[in-house]
Every structure is written in structure tokens, then in C-alpha cells.
Scaffold this motif. Sequence first.
Motif, short mmCIF file in Angstrom:
data_model
loop_
_atom_site.label_atom_id
_atom_site.label_comp_id
_atom_site.label_asym_id
_atom_site.label_seq_id
_atom_site.Cartn_x
_atom_site.Cartn_y
_atom_site.Cartn_z
N GLU A 54 -5.96 15.48 1.73
CA GLU A 54 -5.25 16.19 2.79
C GLU A 54 -4.00 15.44 3.25
OE1 GLU A 54 -8.23 16.69 5.76
OE2 GLU A 54 -9.47 17.99 4.49
N GLY A 55 -3.77 14.25 2.69
CA GLY A 55 -2.54 13.53 3.00
C GLY A 55 -2.71 12.20 3.71
N THR A 56 -3.94 11.79 3.98
CA THR A 56 -4.18 10.52 4.67
C THR A 56 -4.22 9.36 3.67
OG1 THR A 56 -5.45 11.61 6.41
CG2 THR A 56 -5.75 9.24 6.17
N VAL A 84 0.87 -1.18 0.00
CA VAL A 84 0.00 0.00 0.00
C VAL A 84 0.90 1.22 0.00
CG1 VAL A 84 -1.79 1.28 1.22
CG2 VAL A 84 -1.77 -1.24 1.28
N SER A 85 0.91 1.97 -1.09
CA SER A 85 1.80 3.11 -1.21
C SER A 85 1.24 4.33 -0.49
CB SER A 85 2.04 3.44 -2.69
OG SER A 85 0.82 3.69 -3.35
N GLU A 86 2.12 5.18 -0.02
CA GLU A 86 1.72 6.39 0.68
C GLU A 86 0.89 7.29 -0.24
OE1 GLU A 86 3.72 10.06 3.27
OE2 GLU A 86 4.98 8.50 2.37
N GLY A 87 -0.20 7.81 0.30
CA GLY A 87 -1.07 8.70 -0.47
C GLY A 87 -2.11 8.01 -1.32
N SER A 88 -2.16 6.69 -1.28
CA SER A 88 -3.12 5.95 -2.11
C SER A 88 -4.43 5.73 -1.36
CB SER A 88 -2.53 4.60 -2.52
OG SER A 88 -2.32 3.77 -1.38
N ARG A 89 -5.43 5.33 -2.12
CA ARG A 89 -6.69 4.84 -1.57
C ARG A 89 -6.79 3.39 -2.04
NH1 ARG A 89 -8.32 9.77 -3.96
NH2 ARG A 89 -9.53 8.68 -5.56
N LEU A 95 -5.44 5.53 7.55
CA LEU A 95 -6.78 5.18 7.98
C LEU A 95 -7.10 3.77 7.47
CD1 LEU A 95 -9.22 6.41 9.47
CD2 LEU A 95 -10.00 7.32 7.28
N VAL A 96 -7.39 2.85 8.41
CA VAL A 96 -7.66 1.46 8.07
C VAL A 96 -9.10 1.15 8.44
CG1 VAL A 96 -6.98 -0.94 8.44
CG2 VAL A 96 -5.24 0.87 8.51
N LEU A 97 -9.91 0.81 7.45
CA LEU A 97 -11.35 0.65 7.65
C LEU A 97 -11.82 -0.70 7.13
CD1 LEU A 97 -12.38 4.17 6.31
CD2 LEU A 97 -11.98 3.53 8.70
N ASP A 98 -12.56 -1.40 7.96
CA ASP A 98 -13.11 -2.70 7.60
C ASP A 98 -14.59 -2.52 7.29
OD1 ASP A 98 -13.36 -5.44 7.21
OD2 ASP A 98 -13.63 -5.88 9.33
N GLU A 99 -14.97 -2.63 6.02
CA GLU A 99 -16.36 -2.47 5.56
C GLU A 99 -16.98 -1.17 6.09
OE1 GLU A 99 -17.75 -4.50 3.49
OE2 GLU A 99 -16.72 -6.43 3.63
N PRO A 100 -16.41 0.00 5.75
CA PRO A 100 -16.90 1.26 6.32
C PRO A 100 -18.30 1.66 5.91
CG PRO A 100 -15.32 1.68 4.56
CD PRO A 100 -15.28 0.21 4.83
N SER A 101 -18.83 1.11 4.82
CA SER A 101 -20.17 1.49 4.37
C SER A 101 -21.24 0.56 4.92
CB SER A 101 -20.23 1.49 2.83
OG SER A 101 -19.99 0.20 2.32
N ASN A 102 -20.86 -0.38 5.76
CA ASN A 102 -21.81 -1.34 6.31
C ASN A 102 -22.90 -0.61 7.09
OD1 ASN A 102 -22.91 -3.86 7.01
ND2 ASN A 102 -21.73 -3.92 8.91
N GLY A 103 -24.15 -0.85 6.74
CA GLY A 103 -25.28 -0.27 7.45
C GLY A 103 -25.69 1.10 6.97
N LEU A 104 -24.96 1.68 6.03
CA LEU A 104 -25.29 3.01 5.53
C LEU A 104 -26.26 2.94 4.35
CD1 LEU A 104 -21.76 4.69 5.55
CD2 LEU A 104 -23.55 4.87 7.29
N ASP A 105 -27.13 3.94 4.24
CA ASP A 105 -28.00 4.03 3.07
C ASP A 105 -27.20 4.61 1.91
OD1 ASP A 105 -27.83 6.80 3.46
OD2 ASP A 105 -29.72 6.88 4.55
N PRO A 106 -27.75 4.60 0.69
CA PRO A 106 -26.98 5.09 -0.47
C PRO A 106 -26.43 6.49 -0.30
CG PRO A 106 -28.90 3.88 -1.22
CD PRO A 106 -29.02 3.98 0.27
N GLN A 107 -27.22 7.40 0.31
CA GLN A 107 -26.72 8.76 0.53
C GLN A 107 -25.56 8.75 1.51
OE1 GLN A 107 -27.39 11.55 -0.98
NE2 GLN A 107 -26.04 12.79 0.32
#
Length: 301
Positions: A182-184, A24-29, A155-167
Motif C-alpha cells: 500500500e506504499g509504506t 533504506v530506499s522508498e518502498g522497500s522492506r 514504519l520502524v519496528l524493533d524486533e516486531p515478532s518478539n513474544g509472538l507464536d509461529p502463527q
Amino acid sequence: MITTAGLTKRFGPVVAVDGVDLAVSEGSRYGLLGPNGSGKTTLIRLLLGLIYATSGTIHIMGRPVPKRLGEILPAVGALVEGPAGYGHLSGPANLALFDAAGAGGPRRTRRTRIGTALTRVGLAGIDNRPVKSYSLGMRQRLGLAAALLRAPQLLVLDEPSNGLDPQGIREIRELLRELNAEGTTVLLSSHLLTEVEQLCTHVGVMDQGRLVLQAELGALFAPTGRVVVLTPDAETAVGLLDGQIEERHGDRLLVRHADAAELNARLVGQGLRVAEIMPERRSFEEVVLSVMAHGSDRVGP
């Protein structure tokens, strides 16, 4: 930012993570894709030092994990397997406890940090109701707010959209883009192809504990060596391109040819009308499914 070499985790006879070389390179998503049970969450828990590897190495920000994890964690925000918290306390109270435990910064700026984090995740107007009364989407937002208290470099996120509606999914996607700008550096796991395709710059695909694909997202859509041609003179084109037509559906032809411009010049030069012509590219779904031995958790015929 993150590198692993031969990373393996066994639970008895089960190999949950199998020789993974993650980069995972710095500055990537970076989007980590895979079906349920593919090893995504186990890999993330290994990276955060929540469990220990059976073999292999992990380096985050140039430091070995778990040996020097304490130096890394202040710069890392994480949300793994859903947000933790005290159900009888409010969201802001939970964040205050988390911040006091060392997640954030000085006490004098705690209220400001908490307010900023809640605003960024869409909970600015939250009242003092207990967290146990929150919807799943609200709890997910609160967990993300906790991760942002650190103003993280990673920032390390496991299934961050879980439970969210489309909006809500769209709002979190935009927030992650902003944080990245911003650099994360962002590493997230998901089983949703559209989430990764719309957000990420890089992708890794997990299947049965192995990392079966790792690439920059844009590189996955290279031409296939075939050209899609839409022409009302399809019959004439078939005769002209004898042996190069791989598929035909009415006026739509799939032609084995490496250069769409050259093919267009040839057809037009012979007097054929070309309504549309373009290189064929595989969809993201086709790319992902092509590297997976088992694309679902279906059991039986």
C-alpha cells in the motif's frame, strides 16, 4: 527514504554505532540483522531522535534528523524496545490516549482509526481488560496497532515478532507485506534470519556497531562458481573432470565450473547419466555469518 553518513554513537568508551552508512530506499522492506548487542536498537533510536549522535548525519524523507524531526514524525510509525502503555488501562484506552496526543488524526474519526488498527493486528475482539494482564504477544500487537494509527509512510519496528507464536509471526509478516504494497516503507530489526529472509527485500547486517553488509536480498544468492551434480556415474565423472572436483559424497559431486548447462552438455555428451545438476548458491545463513566477526553472544570456550 532513510540515509545516514558516518553515523556514530559513543557511550563513554563504548562505541555502540560505528560509522554507519545506511540506505533504506522508498518502498522497500529493509531488515536490519545482528546478534544482541550489535547496535541495532541504538541505530533505530538514533533514527527516531530518541538519542543524539556523537557524529555523522541522518536524513529521513530528505530532512535532517533531529533538526527537522517534527516535520517527519507525523508520517512515521514506530515500535522500539517493546510497546509502552498504561498497564491499568485497556488496549483501546491506551490507543485513544496515544491518538489524542497527536499520533493520529481528527477526533471525530478516532474510534474508527483505533478499531481499524486493532483489526489489522489481530486484536479486533479485545475486551476492556487492563494491558498489564496481556501476554507479551498481545502487548506486541498493541504496540504495532499504535504505530499504525498514523497511517505511516515509514514504519520502524524493533524486533516486531518478539513474544509472538509461529502463527502470530506469520500474521504480522503478511500484514507488513500488505502495508508495504500500500506504499509504506518498512524498516525492522531482528536477530532471526528466517524472519528477514521471508519478509524483506533488502538487508543490512550489524556486527559490533558496524554495518558490515548492505544489499538487496536477491543479490546475495548469486552462484558461487561451483556446480552440484548428482549422477550414478560418479566414478566416470571424476575421471572425466579430473582436477575440477572439489567435493564428493557418494553420487553427489561439487564441481568447480561456472556454467551448469555447459557442464551438463559435456557430461551427457560423454554418455554419463545426470540425475540432477544446478549452480551452487550459498544459504542466507552462510552469507550473514561470513561477514560477522562474532556470530553469537557466547562467552568462554
